[in-house]
Design a protein around this motif. Structure first.
Motif, PDB file in Angstrom:
ATOM      1  N   ALA A  95     -48.058  44.279 -16.578  1.00 28.09           N
ATOM      2  CA  ALA A  95     -48.811  43.197 -17.211  1.00 28.09           C
ATOM      3  C   ALA A  95     -47.844  42.171 -17.800  1.00 28.09           C
ATOM      4  O   ALA A  95     -48.052  40.959 -17.690  1.00 28.09           O
ATOM      5  N   GLU A  96     -46.760  42.649 -18.412  1.00 28.25           N
ATOM      6  CA  GLU A  96     -45.764  41.736 -18.973  1.00 28.25           C
ATOM      7  C   GLU A  96     -45.105  40.906 -17.871  1.00 28.25           C
ATOM      8  O   GLU A  96     -44.673  39.781 -18.093  1.00 28.25           O
ATOM      9  N   LEU A  97     -44.996  41.505 -16.685  1.00 30.83           N
ATOM     10  CA  LEU A  97     -44.403  40.790 -15.548  1.00 30.83           C
ATOM     11  C   LEU A  97     -45.426  39.881 -14.868  1.00 30.83           C
ATOM     12  O   LEU A  97     -45.103  39.182 -13.901  1.00 30.83           O
ATOM     13  N   GLY A  98     -46.650  39.940 -15.342  1.00 33.58           N
ATOM     14  CA  GLY A  98     -47.709  39.104 -14.767  1.00 33.58           C
ATOM     15  C   GLY A  98     -48.202  39.625 -13.422  1.00 33.58           C
ATOM     16  O   GLY A  98     -48.727  38.861 -12.616  1.00 33.58           O
ATOM     17  N   VAL A  99     -48.011  40.921 -13.178  1.00 38.52           N
ATOM     18  CA  VAL A  99     -48.434  41.494 -11.896  1.00 38.52           C
ATOM     19  C   VAL A  99     -49.770  42.223 -12.054  1.00 38.52           C
ATOM     20  O   VAL A  99     -49.915  43.065 -12.941  1.00 38.52           O
ATOM     21  N   GLU A 100     -50.710  41.857 -11.222  1.00 37.34           N
ATOM     22  CA  GLU A 100     -51.984  42.590 -11.212  1.00 37.34           C
ATOM     23  C   GLU A 100     -52.046  43.419  -9.935  1.00 37.34           C
ATOM     24  O   GLU A 100     -51.419  43.076  -8.940  1.00 37.34           O
ATOM     25  N   ASN A 101     -52.800  44.449  -9.959  1.00 41.90           N
ATOM     26  CA  ASN A 101     -53.042  45.269  -8.770  1.00 41.90           C
ATOM     27  C   ASN A 101     -51.775  45.754  -8.078  1.00 41.90           C
ATOM     28  O   ASN A 101     -51.574  45.513  -6.892  1.00 41.90           O
ATOM     29  N   ALA A 102     -50.914  46.403  -8.793  1.00 39.65           N
ATOM     30  CA  ALA A 102     -49.718  46.953  -8.149  1.00 39.65           C
ATOM     31  C   ALA A 102     -49.999  48.346  -7.592  1.00 39.65           C
ATOM     32  O   ALA A 102     -49.094  49.035  -7.147  1.00 39.65           O
ATOM     33  N   GLY A 103     -51.250  48.750  -7.629  1.00 36.36           N
ATOM     34  CA  GLY A 103     -51.600  50.082  -7.143  1.00 36.36           C
ATOM     35  C   GLY A 103     -51.597  51.081  -8.291  1.00 36.36           C
ATOM     36  O   GLY A 103     -51.112  50.778  -9.380  1.00 36.36           O
ATOM     37  N   ALA A 104     -52.128  52.259  -8.006  1.00 40.57           N
ATOM     38  CA  ALA A 104     -52.278  53.230  -9.087  1.00 40.57           C
ATOM     39  C   ALA A 104     -51.250  54.348  -9.010  1.00 40.57           C
ATOM     40  O   ALA A 104     -51.155  55.173  -9.899  1.00 40.57           O
ATOM     41  N   SER A 105     -50.445  54.358  -7.936  1.00 43.28           N
ATOM     42  CA  SER A 105     -49.514  55.481  -7.824  1.00 43.28           C
ATOM     43  C   SER A 105     -48.203  55.149  -8.526  1.00 43.28           C
ATOM     44  O   SER A 105     -47.774  53.994  -8.589  1.00 43.28           O
ATOM     45  N   ARG A 106     -47.583  56.205  -9.034  1.00 42.32           N
ATOM     46  CA  ARG A 106     -46.348  56.043  -9.795  1.00 42.32           C
ATOM     47  C   ARG A 106     -45.267  55.406  -8.929  1.00 42.32           C
ATOM     48  O   ARG A 106     -44.557  54.493  -9.347  1.00 42.32           O
ATOM     49  N   ALA A 107     -45.159  55.881  -7.681  1.00 43.63           N
ATOM     50  CA  ALA A 107     -44.105  55.376  -6.793  1.00 43.63           C
ATOM     51  C   ALA A 107     -44.279  53.880  -6.529  1.00 43.63           C
ATOM     52  O   ALA A 107     -43.319  53.108  -6.579  1.00 43.63           O
ATOM     53  N   LYS A 108     -45.531  53.485  -6.275  1.00 41.69           N
ATOM     54  CA  LYS A 108     -45.781  52.063  -5.985  1.00 41.69           C
ATOM     55  C   LYS A 108     -45.466  51.196  -7.201  1.00 41.69           C
ATOM     56  O   LYS A 108     -44.878  50.118  -7.073  1.00 41.69           O
ATOM     57  N   MET A 109     -45.881  51.690  -8.353  1.00 43.54           N
ATOM     58  CA  MET A 109     -45.648  50.908  -9.575  1.00 43.54           C
ATOM     59  C   MET A 109     -44.152  50.767  -9.857  1.00 43.54           C
ATOM     60  O   MET A 109     -43.666  49.691 -10.175  1.00 43.54           O
ATOM     61  N   THR A 110     -43.410  51.878  -9.704  1.00 41.55           N
ATOM     62  CA  THR A 110     -41.956  51.830  -9.934  1.00 41.55           C
ATOM     63  C   THR A 110     -41.313  50.817  -8.995  1.00 41.55           C
ATOM     64  O   THR A 110     -40.504  49.988  -9.418  1.00 41.55           O
ATOM     65  N   ARG A 111     -41.692  50.908  -7.714  1.00 39.79           N
ATOM     66  CA  ARG A 111     -41.091  50.013  -6.713  1.00 39.79           C
ATOM     67  C   ARG A 111     -41.357  48.554  -7.072  1.00 39.79           C
ATOM     68  O   ARG A 111     -40.472  47.712  -7.035  1.00 39.79           O
ATOM     69  N   ARG A 112     -42.593  48.292  -7.462  1.00 42.66           N
ATOM     70  CA  ARG A 112     -42.967  46.911  -7.762  1.00 42.66           C
ATOM     71  C   ARG A 112     -42.213  46.381  -9.000  1.00 42.66           C
ATOM     72  O   ARG A 112     -41.712  45.251  -9.005  1.00 42.66           O
ATOM     73  N   ILE A 113     -42.092  47.224 -10.003  1.00 42.77           N
ATOM     74  CA  ILE A 113     -41.383  46.784 -11.222  1.00 42.77           C
ATOM     75  C   ILE A 113     -39.927  46.464 -10.864  1.00 42.77           C
ATOM     76  O   ILE A 113     -39.389  45.421 -11.239  1.00 42.77           O
TER      77      ILE A 113
END
Ligand code: ATP
Ligand code: MG
Length: 269
Positions: A95-113
């Motif tokens: 949310a701080e990065l302004g990203v919505e819908n990065a998926g719900a899985s831990r791996a996807k979220m880590t990758r996106r961050i």
């Protein structure tokens, strides 16, 4: 409680407020020392810890340090920890990065961050930092995750410095085996204790001035009583000071004394 005490002492606003703006924060030597450590960790891309008692000024100090960074140069990802899983932290970071819908899985979220941080750091030449308040609430496994988050495979450049603030058990939690990779990146730590009596006097004057009163309303006995009753901790001092002002106004006293502080103390924990 009605607000006649404000008229009585010509206070232009609620004194000893919790949500003071950054420019009204009292800059003590301790605050400056914490700020130095904060900058040091940011320069090195490392980790710094700010611990302290409840109400000792940790969040205010973080706000002061973060607010002093130029927004064209720094992007601070400021999150407040909870006892939940790492996913909760990741959601806040995204949310701080302004990203919505990065998926719900831990791996996807880590990758996106990581992608976002790299894009900001390498692509846009920004400095990114992760600041976590209430970090003493974090579950132990989260410390290992945070270490992974701050590791970038492309090169070993430290793109994501981390500032953790919380109660003293934060240090104990970092001693566990799984927290050690993150703990090994700690380059500075400081502990906020209660302030001394002279600083307390400055602090009381400062908050009165913020509320538009330049006369010292607290006599020496009151300053001592607030200092002792609060253990030098800001939030408790706020409650005692405000309560004592109310008690003084009720008893039609031009000065706030230790007796008024004692009356205020019966109302709070
Ligand atoms: N340097 C300061 N100048 C002015 N007021 C301050 C300062 N530090 C703390 N305060 C006051 O003390 C209150 C409590 O501080 P703060 O919320 O930062 O403590 P904390 O250590 O984060 O508390 P907690 O343990 O509950 O998270 C603030 O709301 C503010 O009113
Ligand atoms: Mg806090």
């Amino acid at each position: 409680m009605d607000s006649t005490y404000r008229q009585y002492f010509a206070l232009q606003k609620e004194p000893f407020a919790a949500d003071i703006p950054r420019k009204e924060i009292l800059v003590t030597p301790v605050l400056s020392a914490v700020q130095d450590r904060f900058h040091y960790a940011l320069r090195l891309g490392a980790v710094t810890l700010i611990t302290g008692e409840i109400g000792s000024g940790k969040s205010t100090t973080l706000r002061y340090c973060v607010g002093g960074l130029h927004p064209s140069e720094y992007l601070v990802l400021f999150v407040t920890a909870s006892a939940g899983s790492i996913l909760e932290i990741y959601r806040q970071i995204l949310a701080e990065l302004g990203v919505e819908n990065a998926g719900a899985s831990r791996a996807k979220m880590t990758r996106r961050i990581k992608q976002e941080v790299l894009e900001l750091a390498v692509g846009k030449k920004m400095k990114v930092a992760l600041v976590i308040d209430e970090a003493s609430l974090l579950r132990l496994e989260v410390f290992a995750e945070l270490h992974t988050l701050a590791q970038f495979e492309q090169d070993s450049k430290p793109y994501l410095p981390i500032v953790l603030a919380g109660q003293a058990n934060l240090v104990d939690n970092l001693r566990y085996r799984n927290s050690q990779p993150l703990a090994s990146r700690v380059v500075a730590k400081c502990h906020l204790k209660g302030i001394d009596q002279n600083t307390m006097e400055d602090y009381l004057r400062h908050h009165l001035a913020i509320a538009g009163v330049n006369r010292m309303l607290f006599d020496e006995t009151a300053v001592t009583a607030i200092h002792q009753g609060s253990g030098g901790l800001y939030r408790k001092a706020n409650h005692l000071a405000r309560g004592a002002i109310i008690a003084a106004a009720k008893s039609d006293s031009a000065m706030v004394t230790a007796e008024h502080v004692r009356l205020a103390a019966t109302e709070i924990f």
